[in-house]
Design an enzyme around this catalytic site. Structure first.
Site, PDB file in Angstrom:
ATOM      1  N   CYS A  59     -20.488  15.525  30.954  1.00 28.89           N
ATOM      2  CA  CYS A  59     -20.324  16.867  31.536  1.00 28.89           C
ATOM      3  C   CYS A  59     -20.309  17.932  30.440  1.00 28.89           C
ATOM      4  O   CYS A  59     -19.597  17.803  29.443  1.00 28.89           O
ATOM      5  CB  CYS A  59     -19.022  16.929  32.325  1.00 28.89           C
ATOM      6  N   CYS A  69     -11.287  16.201  33.461  1.00 28.87           N
ATOM      7  CA  CYS A  69     -11.654  14.851  33.011  1.00 28.87           C
ATOM      8  C   CYS A  69     -11.321  14.731  31.531  1.00 28.87           C
ATOM      9  O   CYS A  69     -12.022  15.299  30.703  1.00 28.87           O
ATOM     10  CB  CYS A  69     -13.150  14.620  33.170  1.00 28.87           C
ATOM     11  N   GLN A 249      -7.884  11.031  50.763  1.00 30.29           N
ATOM     12  CA  GLN A 249      -8.154  10.223  49.573  1.00 30.29           C
ATOM     13  C   GLN A 249      -9.346  10.854  48.863  1.00 30.29           C
ATOM     14  O   GLN A 249     -10.234  11.428  49.496  1.00 30.29           O
ATOM     15  CB  GLN A 249      -8.410   8.763  49.955  1.00 30.29           C
ATOM     16  N   GLU A 300       5.447  10.251  58.740  1.00 27.95           N
ATOM     17  CA  GLU A 300       4.860  11.207  57.807  1.00 27.95           C
ATOM     18  C   GLU A 300       5.685  12.499  57.877  1.00 27.95           C
ATOM     19  O   GLU A 300       6.163  12.882  58.941  1.00 27.95           O
ATOM     20  CB  GLU A 300       3.386  11.449  58.218  1.00 27.95           C
ATOM     21  N   ASP A 346       2.746   4.690  51.005  1.00 24.58           N
ATOM     22  CA  ASP A 346       1.781   5.373  50.130  1.00 24.58           C
ATOM     23  C   ASP A 346       2.400   6.713  49.741  1.00 24.58           C
ATOM     24  O   ASP A 346       1.969   7.767  50.211  1.00 24.58           O
ATOM     25  CB  ASP A 346       0.472   5.563  50.911  1.00 24.58           C
ATOM     26  N   CYS A 372       0.033   6.176  43.265  1.00 22.01           N
ATOM     27  CA  CYS A 372      -0.857   7.066  42.510  1.00 22.01           C
ATOM     28  C   CYS A 372      -0.224   7.444  41.179  1.00 22.01           C
ATOM     29  O   CYS A 372      -0.697   8.354  40.502  1.00 22.01           O
ATOM     30  CB  CYS A 372      -1.193   8.317  43.327  1.00 22.01           C
TER      31      CYS A 372
HETATM   32  C1  LIG Z   1      -0.529  10.021  48.749  1.00 18.22           C
HETATM   33  S1  LIG Z   1      -0.460  10.810  50.297  1.00 18.22           S
HETATM   34  C2  LIG Z   1      -0.931   9.451  51.322  1.00 18.22           C
HETATM   35  C3  LIG Z   1      -1.393   9.796  52.694  1.00 18.22           C
HETATM   36  C4  LIG Z   1      -2.107   8.678  53.462  1.00 18.22           C
HETATM   37  N1  LIG Z   1      -1.414   7.419  53.387  1.00 18.22           N
HETATM   38  C5  LIG Z   1      -3.533   8.514  53.028  1.00 18.22           C
HETATM   39  O1  LIG Z   1      -3.887   7.468  52.517  1.00 18.22           O
HETATM   40  O2  LIG Z   1      -4.313   9.445  53.222  1.00 18.22           O
HETATM   41  C6  LIG Z   1       1.265  10.962  50.516  1.00 18.22           C
HETATM   42  C7  LIG Z   1       1.722  11.469  51.851  1.00 18.22           C
HETATM   43  O3  LIG Z   1       3.160  11.492  51.831  1.00 18.22           O
HETATM   44  C8  LIG Z   1       3.584  12.610  52.574  1.00 18.22           C
HETATM   45  N2  LIG Z   1       4.962  12.891  52.141  1.00 18.22           N
HETATM   46  C9  LIG Z   1       5.356  13.486  50.994  1.00 18.22           C
HETATM   47  N3  LIG Z   1       6.697  13.544  50.949  1.00 18.22           N
HETATM   48  C10 LIG Z   1       7.153  12.969  52.089  1.00 18.22           C
HETATM   49  C11 LIG Z   1       8.457  12.734  52.615  1.00 18.22           C
HETATM   50  N4  LIG Z   1       9.555  13.106  51.963  1.00 18.22           N
HETATM   51  N5  LIG Z   1       8.556  12.122  53.812  1.00 18.22           N
HETATM   52  C12 LIG Z   1       7.463  11.735  54.483  1.00 18.22           C
HETATM   53  N6  LIG Z   1       6.200  11.941  54.036  1.00 18.22           N
HETATM   54  C13 LIG Z   1       6.052  12.546  52.850  1.00 18.22           C
HETATM   55  C14 LIG Z   1       2.567  13.688  52.262  1.00 18.22           C
HETATM   56  O4  LIG Z   1       2.567  14.693  53.247  1.00 18.22           O
HETATM   57  C15 LIG Z   1       1.269  12.863  52.218  1.00 18.22           C
HETATM   58  O5  LIG Z   1       0.675  12.827  53.501  1.00 18.22           O
END
Ligand SMILES: C[S@@+](CC[C@H](N)C(=O)[O-])C[C@H]1O[C@@H](n2cnc3c(N)ncnc32)[C@H](O)[C@@H]1O
Length: 423
Positions: A59, A69, A249, A300, A346, A372
């Site tokens: 890049c 990056c 994602q 969620e 997640d 992550c």
């Molecule tokens: C890494 S993302 C994963 C979302 C989903 N599993 C996916 O693969 O697309 C983390 C998720 O955790 C939610 N989140 C963050 N803090 C949270 C909390 N205290 N309680 C519940 N959900 C939460 C966020 O809104 C987000 O949707």
């Protein structure tokens, strides 16, 4: 290599020294600078002996110091091996020195479907791009090797429109999610939106094929400023209508790799009343494919995501119930967890300390943790290790090629399957 992608050296007094753009095994000349954590940051002057894994960064913005990056100068295979090591070390620190960590599942660049752009109004026009590494300065991005080209193509017309948009006074941001129906734009500006601005956004949406433009004043709530068509994306066959700026994602390939690793970690068949909990479920990226294995209870914190998932599950007729719950303040209790044959979580970057404390004490036989952030994974995995759980599989996944970001799907099995489980 340091966790953030800087070459790691040691000063004569033993202080760690982070040399940006240096690679493992290289001899470089560098000037130590400001304090950074327990060590010092250093600026690379020149490379005396180069690594065989050093490659020409693809890049043009890498040379300008684009913070998007940071390891483009490292051969992709070396990046993948480093990310595997990060997962292995995270689990080792947690008490799993022999965890069965697979090779990294890599994805190709050029497929990222989500961009979070910083915007500045400058004397020469609109700057739209990413921050310079370690700086508040924004680089104007003309090319990007990791983004889907359809998002890169949007940059020039976006700048031209923003130049004429008074609501962008000095600075703002644009989150663009590439949905199946086109790029979904969430614009944040430091000035209010006048009726003439709305008309301009509506015209831009029509010209640029943008199904929806949402707008917010700074960090305030978003409202729809223009909509010319549906803003939807299919996740595992279910059509979702995400809120503007919703978490997705990073790439379709990354999503597929995470889904595959999660499904592979589950037993082929959950029998009896086997139910699955999907925690931090977002739009249901995992809940929907998990529903092919059993009834899914999704939890969620974000109300808009819960509504989008509920609607999609209902329309697709998949057995997913979605509930809004703050899992940090109100994690599922040990008693509630008894209902589940498996739990998938997640969590966000910070991990899930509160929920993991209860999962580790629960009767759930299998927990699949999608991470992550290796540092948070390590801290949370330690809780499972101390409670006697074992790691049955660990799969590093790289959907952020050329950056230091590392993801992994790790399956923790209870030490002794509890009696009366449904599988
Ligand atoms: C890494 S993302 C994963 C979302 C989903 N599993 C996916 O693969 O697309 C983390 C998720 O955790 C939610 N989140 C963050 N803090 C949270 C909390 N205290 N309680 C519940 N959900 C939460 C966020 O809104 C987000 O949707």
């Amino acid at each position: 290599m340091g966790a953030a992608g800087d070459g790691l050296s040691v000063l004569p007094d033993g202080t760690p020294c982070f040399v940006a753009r240096a690679l493992p095994g290289e001899t470089v000349r560098a000037t130590p600078g400001a304090k950074r954590g327990d060590g010092r940051a250093a600026t690379l002057i020149d490379i005396v002996a180069s690594s065989p894994d050093r490659v020409a960064p693809p890049c043009p913005h890498f040379a300008q110091g684009c913070g998007g990056c940071t390891v483009q100068h490292w051969a992709p295979a070396a990046q993948a091996a480093w990310k595997r090591d990060k997962v292995r070390e995270a689990l080792s620190r947690a008490g799993y020195p022999d965890a069965p960590v697979t090779d990294t599942v890599t994805t190709a660049p050029g497929h990222r479907r989500r961009a979070d752009l910083a915007l500045r109004r400058g004397p020469g026009g609109i700057v739209a791009g990413f921050h310079r590494a370690g700086s508040a300065e924004v680089l104007d991005i003309a090319a990007c090797t990791v983004l889907d080209p359809r998002l890169v193509d949007l940059l020039t017309p976006l700048r031209a429109m923003l130049k004429r948009l008074p609501a962008l006074r000095r600075e703002g941001s644009a989150v663009v999610n590439l949905l199946d129906t086109g790029p979904d734009l969430l614009l944040r500006t430091d000035g209010s939106l006048a009726p003439s601005d709305r008309a301009m956004l509506a015209a831009f949406a029509a010209e640029a094929g943008i199904p929806r433009i949402a707008w917010a004043l700074k960090d305030g709530p978003a409202e729809i400023a223009a909509q010319i068509g549906p803003a939807t994306i299919a996740l595992s066959g279910a059509t979702i209508a995400p809120a503007p700026g919703a978490f997705l994602q990073a790439s379709p390939e990354g999503e597929a790799a995470i889904v595959a690793a999660v499904l592979a970690a589950l037993p082929a068949k959950l029998t009896g009343r086997g139910r699955i909990a999907d925690l931090h479920a977002g739009l249901g990226t995992l809940s929907i494919p998990l529903a092919a294995r059993g009834r899914v209870a999704a939890f969620e914190g974000d109300a808009a995501a819960v509504a989008a998932l509920s609607g999609a599950a209902g329309r697709a007729g998949v057995p997913v119930t979605a509930t809004r719950r703050d899992l940090a303040r109100q994690p599922l209790t040990v008693q509630e967890l008894i209902a589940f044959a498996a739990v998938v979580l997640d969590p966000p970057h910070a991990g899930a300390a509160e929920q993991v404390a209860l999962l580790a004490r629960s009767q759930v036989p299998l927990v699949v943790y999608v991470s992550c952030n290796p540092a948070a994974l390590s801290r949370d995995a330690r809780v499972f290790a101390q409670a006697g759980w074992r790691v049955s599989t660990a799969t590093p996944i790289d959907q952020f090629v050329h950056s230091a970001q590392t993801e992994a799907v790790v399956a923790f099995s209870a030490a002794r399957p509890s009696k009366g489980k449904a599988w």
